[in-house]
Motif scaffolding. Structure first.
Motif, short mmCIF file in Angstrom:
data_model
loop_
_atom_site.label_atom_id
_atom_site.label_comp_id
_atom_site.label_asym_id
_atom_site.label_seq_id
_atom_site.Cartn_x
_atom_site.Cartn_y
_atom_site.Cartn_z
N GLY A 296 -5.05 -13.68 -3.77
CA GLY A 296 -5.39 -13.54 -2.54
C GLY A 296 -6.86 -12.93 -2.31
O GLY A 296 -7.30 -12.78 -1.41
N GLN A 297 -7.39 -12.76 -3.46
CA GLN A 297 -8.87 -12.09 -3.62
C GLN A 297 -9.00 -10.97 -2.82
O GLN A 297 -9.69 -10.69 -1.81
CB GLN A 297 -10.03 -13.15 -3.23
CG GLN A 297 -9.81 -14.32 -4.23
CD GLN A 297 -10.85 -15.43 -3.93
OE1 GLN A 297 -11.33 -15.45 -2.78
NE2 GLN A 297 -11.56 -15.94 -4.90
N THR A 298 -8.24 -9.90 -3.03
CA THR A 298 -7.74 -8.93 -2.21
C THR A 298 -7.49 -7.76 -3.21
O THR A 298 -7.57 -7.87 -4.22
CB THR A 298 -7.02 -8.80 -0.92
OG1 THR A 298 -7.25 -7.85 -0.36
CG2 THR A 298 -5.61 -9.12 -1.66
N THR A 299 -6.91 -6.61 -2.72
CA THR A 299 -6.61 -5.47 -3.50
C THR A 299 -4.98 -5.22 -3.48
O THR A 299 -4.43 -5.56 -2.08
CB THR A 299 -7.39 -4.10 -3.06
OG1 THR A 299 -7.09 -3.67 -1.77
CG2 THR A 299 -8.93 -4.50 -3.23
N VAL A 300 -4.59 -4.43 -4.26
CA VAL A 300 -3.15 -4.04 -4.09
C VAL A 300 -3.20 -2.99 -2.83
O VAL A 300 -2.14 -2.88 -2.16
CB VAL A 300 -2.77 -3.26 -5.59
CG1 VAL A 300 -1.42 -2.44 -5.31
CG2 VAL A 300 -2.63 -4.31 -6.59
N ASP A 301 -3.95 -2.10 -2.74
CA ASP A 301 -4.11 -1.20 -1.63
C ASP A 301 -3.94 -2.05 -0.39
O ASP A 301 -3.36 -1.57 0.51
CB ASP A 301 -5.38 -0.16 -1.39
CG ASP A 301 -5.43 0.72 -2.60
OD1 ASP A 301 -4.31 0.95 -3.26
OD2 ASP A 301 -6.85 1.19 -2.98
N PHE A 302 -4.74 -3.16 -0.05
CA PHE A 302 -4.65 -3.94 1.08
C PHE A 302 -3.44 -4.38 1.40
O PHE A 302 -2.79 -4.45 2.47
CB PHE A 302 -5.70 -4.99 1.19
CG PHE A 302 -5.35 -5.89 2.24
CD1 PHE A 302 -5.88 -5.47 3.60
CD2 PHE A 302 -4.90 -6.88 2.41
CE1 PHE A 302 -5.82 -6.17 4.61
CE2 PHE A 302 -4.79 -7.92 3.29
CZ PHE A 302 -5.08 -7.50 4.59
N ILE A 303 -2.61 -4.91 0.20
CA ILE A 303 -1.18 -5.56 0.15
C ILE A 303 -0.14 -4.35 0.77
O ILE A 303 0.68 -4.60 1.74
CB ILE A 303 -0.81 -6.07 -1.00
CG1 ILE A 303 -1.72 -7.27 -1.34
CG2 ILE A 303 0.69 -6.49 -1.05
CD1 ILE A 303 -1.66 -7.75 -2.70
N LEU A 304 -0.45 -3.36 0.12
CA LEU A 304 0.62 -2.23 0.42
C LEU A 304 0.46 -1.40 1.84
O LEU A 304 1.31 -1.00 2.36
CB LEU A 304 0.40 -1.09 -0.62
CG LEU A 304 1.19 -1.76 -2.05
CD1 LEU A 304 0.98 -0.45 -3.08
CD2 LEU A 304 2.70 -2.08 -1.95
N LEU A 305 -1.00 -1.09 1.80
CA LEU A 305 -1.34 -0.43 3.11
C LEU A 305 -1.70 -1.06 4.21
O LEU A 305 -2.29 -0.38 5.43
CB LEU A 305 -2.27 0.87 2.59
CG LEU A 305 -1.52 1.72 1.64
CD1 LEU A 305 -2.68 2.66 1.01
CD2 LEU A 305 -0.30 2.46 1.99
N GLY A 306 -2.50 -2.20 3.99
CA GLY A 306 -3.30 -3.16 5.24
C GLY A 306 -4.65 -2.31 5.38
O GLY A 306 -4.94 -2.44 6.56
N ASP A 307 -5.12 -1.56 4.48
CA ASP A 307 -6.19 -0.87 4.66
C ASP A 307 -7.34 -1.65 4.56
O ASP A 307 -7.88 -2.35 3.60
CB ASP A 307 -6.52 0.20 3.72
CG ASP A 307 -7.67 1.04 3.92
OD1 ASP A 307 -8.63 0.70 4.77
OD2 ASP A 307 -8.05 1.95 3.05
N PRO A 308 -8.00 -2.13 6.02
CA PRO A 308 -9.30 -3.36 6.03
C PRO A 308 -10.36 -2.93 4.82
O PRO A 308 -11.02 -3.68 4.30
CB PRO A 308 -9.55 -3.60 7.10
CG PRO A 308 -9.13 -2.21 8.01
CD PRO A 308 -7.83 -1.87 7.16
N TYR A 309 -10.55 -1.58 4.66
CA TYR A 309 -11.77 -0.96 3.79
C TYR A 309 -11.50 -1.20 2.51
O TYR A 309 -12.36 -1.18 1.60
CB TYR A 309 -12.17 0.34 4.28
CG TYR A 309 -12.65 0.49 5.67
CD1 TYR A 309 -13.67 0.07 6.12
CD2 TYR A 309 -11.56 0.96 6.62
CE1 TYR A 309 -14.03 0.05 7.54
CE2 TYR A 309 -12.03 1.04 7.76
CZ TYR A 309 -13.06 0.59 8.21
OH TYR A 309 -13.68 0.79 9.69
N SER A 310 -10.22 -1.43 1.91
CA SER A 310 -10.02 -1.79 0.54
C SER A 310 -10.02 -3.28 0.25
O SER A 310 -9.98 -3.56 -0.99
CB SER A 310 -8.59 -1.23 0.12
OG SER A 310 -7.50 -1.97 0.60
#
Length: 94
Positions: free
Chosen positions: A78-92
């Motif tokens: 998804g070209q994102t971070t694990v933090d985004f997947i777990l927490l939904g933090d847009p800044y990660s």
């Protein structure tokens, strides 16, 4: 019902944040996009699919949280971070 928590460490401060499995599932579903669960499972599990689409289904409806190595693979796809997947933090988000 078991709850999942993640330890967030920022400098010297650390806090615990509860993980919402249903929200994690929605983010995984968004990452999957138009791909079928079978195709997505092949991508996650490097082609070793034997009922792995069942795992994807469980992740997406919030029954299970993927193991760390699977979360990393989903984040890469998804070209994102694990933090985004777990927490939904847009800044990660990358």
């Amino acid at each position: 019902m078991a709850f999942h928590y993640v330890l967030l460490a920022y400098g010297e401060k650390a806090s615990m944040k509860r993980i919402n499995r249903k929200e994690v599932g929605k983010r995984i579903r968004d990452i999957r996009g138009d791909r079928s669960q079978t195709v997505f499972a092949k991508m996650i599990f490097d082609g070793r699919v034997k009922k792995r689409q069942d795992y994807v289904s469980r992740y997406e409806i919030g029954i299970r949280i993927p193991k760390p190595e699977i979360l990393i693979r989903i984040a890469e796809i998804g070209q994102t971070t694990v933090d985004f997947i777990l927490l939904g933090d847009p800044y990660s988000h990358w």
